[in-house]
Design an enzyme around this catalytic site. Structure first.
Site, mmCIF file in Angstrom:
data_model
loop_
_atom_site.group_PDB
_atom_site.id
_atom_site.type_symbol
_atom_site.label_atom_id
_atom_site.label_comp_id
_atom_site.label_asym_id
_atom_site.label_seq_id
_atom_site.Cartn_x
_atom_site.Cartn_y
_atom_site.Cartn_z
ATOM 1 N N LYS A 1 0.850 -1.190 0.000
ATOM 2 C CA LYS A 1 0.000 0.000 0.000
ATOM 3 C C LYS A 1 0.886 1.241 0.000
ATOM 4 O O LYS A 1 1.902 1.302 0.699
ATOM 5 C CB LYS A 1 -0.911 -0.029 1.220
ATOM 6 C CG LYS A 1 -1.980 1.056 1.251
ATOM 7 C CD LYS A 1 -2.893 0.845 2.460
ATOM 8 C CE LYS A 1 -3.984 1.914 2.551
ATOM 9 N NZ LYS A 1 -4.865 1.704 3.715
ATOM 10 N N SER B 1 -9.816 -0.780 7.121
ATOM 11 C CA SER B 1 -9.288 -0.571 5.774
ATOM 12 C C SER B 1 -8.602 -1.780 5.157
ATOM 13 O O SER B 1 -8.270 -1.766 3.971
ATOM 14 C CB SER B 1 -8.306 0.614 5.772
ATOM 15 O OG SER B 1 -9.004 1.823 5.952
ATOM 16 N N SER C 1 -9.674 1.684 2.932
ATOM 17 C CA SER C 1 -8.852 2.443 2.013
ATOM 18 C C SER C 1 -7.814 1.620 1.265
ATOM 19 O O SER C 1 -7.164 2.109 0.343
ATOM 20 C CB SER C 1 -8.133 3.551 2.791
ATOM 21 O OG SER C 1 -7.257 2.992 3.763
#
Length: 552
Positions: free
Chosen positions: A122, A221, A197
């Site tokens: 990420k 997330s 996210s």
């Protein structure tokens, strides 16, 4: 609910399979997926369905090279990435890193447990060899001078970083639509969100663009995208994994988590990145156990391998507002746990509904403080201005997206004089109640279970202009972060929607630092769930076409 035996129809693939890609796809699917591997047989004592162990066996037995695998993944990316937009950056050193692994194997050197494993990261987790933008324009083209501890540990175990995945800006969002650069699509239906996210990390694993990936979880997330994309997602206990190198959103809630296509792979990745770190004072000194030590082959399991375990189904997560299809999938998962020997009873957490407003006050307040460093001077892109105040203001207003700006304003307000006691202090008191209720429930049960979200993946743009509806979707996950306990999400069924149904995830919540039990239960659940194939249509189509081509 759709039958779990339903297979995605071939005609629904939206990504063409070009003849030039057939050879790499063959090596990708033969080695990368144990379910279609003809040559990479596993030791009976190893956890089944592990891509990591299958690849390791194939590399060490010289059935394939890491370079061939790298070429396969690059081919896969060239086919899927124009449609999915999972990645913000692809590693320039991918082939070179793979060749290094091959040379080590050729010369008889020991290779780490992640050798030949292609890992997505990420983009709010720092890497020294690729940009780290946090999904924000204010950090566009920023390159960190160091690796995050989790990334460093992956590299030390010879994992290969394939690229940096897309996210909602600084982790603030539930759809990945709040990224400043692009919107990621869900591999199950390109018109739907992958969740957020960490949507890029979940979509990349689901579409087999990488074997496993790292994400971050502040209020769900990792877990919500795992549910939306039909993959396994793990949020560890707060302190299990170092946060050093993770861009801070809400420091008391942030954790680095893992995605995989199996519980085994998720556990192996967690083991690789866990442990105390002198650069993170909140990281735990506890010894890191072998998270997969209690896994066993399905052939060696007893008829009721979970006999005697107590499971609490959180009553508040199945009330009004939850889609009927989701309720049905969770009910089916609870029945499956009972078939495995568990005693499943409903439990009530009276403070559960209070967690959502408390979370958003606490997270916004902490983000208001943490993001103050991005001022155009110390960090971030700078907008030229005549005065220092204008420089700060212009750099932040043009660098931050609307969602981040809104949360900073909310947090600043909650911390302001005259409102601190009414908002921030009260939210901390609610957090104490949430921790207490989880502890009491987990004292009486081995694990708790719930849905991950009130619905399956929804359409891109459907909730973008209704932030309250989007925030409400986090009600199942934020309490886990407030309590600091671990949670595992794994697919358990389907609901109507998309070309082949939409996956639904089951959330399993365990006691602090008891990931071993959580992963053991999840592994048994996963291996005994009959007739389920959580493979998106575009991947399933490629499998069928590749098989047909080579048969002919």
């Amino acid at each position: 609910m759709l039958s779990t035996l339903q297979q995605p129809p071939r005609s629904l693939s939206r990504i063409p399979l070009h003849l030039s890609s057939i050879k790499p796809l063959r090596s990708f699917f033969t080695v990368g997926s144990a379910s279609v591997s003809a040559s990479a047989s596993q030791d009976q004592s190893s956890p089944p369905s592990s891509q990591i162990l299958t690849v390791r066996h194939s590399l060490l037995s010289r059935q394939i090279t890491a370079t061939q695998l790298a070429e396969s993944y690059l081919s896969r990316l060239s086919l899927t990435e124009p449609h999915l937009h999972s990645f913000l950056h692809i590693s320039d050193t991918l082939l070179r890193d793979a060749q290094l692994i091959d040379r080590k194997i050729e010369t008889g050197e020991d290779v780490g447990p992640l050798a030949g494993v292609f890992v997505g990261v990420k983009d709010n987790i720092c890497t020294d060899d690729m940009p780290s933008t946090g999904g924000s324009r204010i950090l566009e083209n920023y390159k960190a001078p160091y690796d995050a501890t989790a990334v460093r540990r992956v590299k030390e175990k010879h994992g290969i970083l394939i690229g940096k995945t897309n996210l909602d800006e600084f982790g603030m969002g539930s759809t990945t639509e709040a990224s400043s650069f692009q919107v990621t699509a869900n591999p199950w239906d390109l018109s739907r969100v992958p969740g957020g996210s960490s949507g890029g990390s979940a979509a990349a694993v689901s579409a087999r663009q990488c074997m496993v990936s790292l994400g971050s979880d502040t209020g769900g997330s990792v877990r919500q995208p795992a549910s939306f994309c039909g993959v396994v997602g793990l949020k560890p206990t707060y302190g299990r994994v170092s946060r050093f190198g993770l861009m801070a959103y809400a420091s008391s809630l942030d954790v680095i988590g893992c995605f995989g296509t199996s519980v085994a792979d998720t556990g192996i990745l967690l083991h690789a990145i866990s442990g105390h770190d002198r650069f993170d004072a909140t990281s735990s000194n506890r010894e890191v156990p072998d998270f997969t030590s209690q896994f066993s082959s399905i052939n060696l399991m007893e008829s009721k391998p979970l006999k005697g375990l107590k499971v609490g189904l959180i009553r508040e997560t199945l009330e009004d507002g939850v889609d009927n299809g989701v309720k049905s999938a969770i009910s089916g998962a609870a029945s499956h746990l009972e078939e495995l020997g568990c005693t499943v009873t409903e439990v009530s957490l009276p403070s559960f509904s209070l967690g959502l407003p408390a979370y958003y006050i606490l997270a916004s307040s902490e983000s208001s403080s943490n993001l103050s460093r991005y001022d155009g001077v110390r960090y971030g892109n700078q907008i030229f201005a005549e005065s220092l105040n204008s420089l700060h203001g212009d750099s932040r207003s043009k660098g931050f997206g609307p969602e981040v700006q809104m949360r900073i304003l909310m947090g600043t307000y909650a911390l302001s004089a005259g409102y601190y006691d009414a908002y921030y202090k009260r939210a901390q008191q609610v957090r104490t109640l949430v921790r207490k209720s989880f502890k009491e429930a987990l004292d009486d049960n081995d694990i708790l279970i719930s849905p991950v979200a009130p619905s399956a993946a929804y359409k891109i743009g459907e909730k973008k202009n209704d932030p309250l509806a989007m925030y409400a979707g986090d009600i199942m996950t934020v309490n886990v972060n407030l309590a600091g306990v671990p949670a595992l999400v794994l697919p358990c069924g389907f609901v109507e929607g998309g070309p082949a149904g939409l996956p639904v995830g089951l959330q399993m919540i365990g006691a602090a630092f008891d990931e071993v039990k959580l992963l053991k239960i999840g592994h048994i659940f996963e291996q005994t769930l009959q007739g389920c194939r959580f493979i998106p249509p575009l991947v399933a189509d490629d499998l069928v076409v590749a098989k047909d081509v080579f048969r002919g």
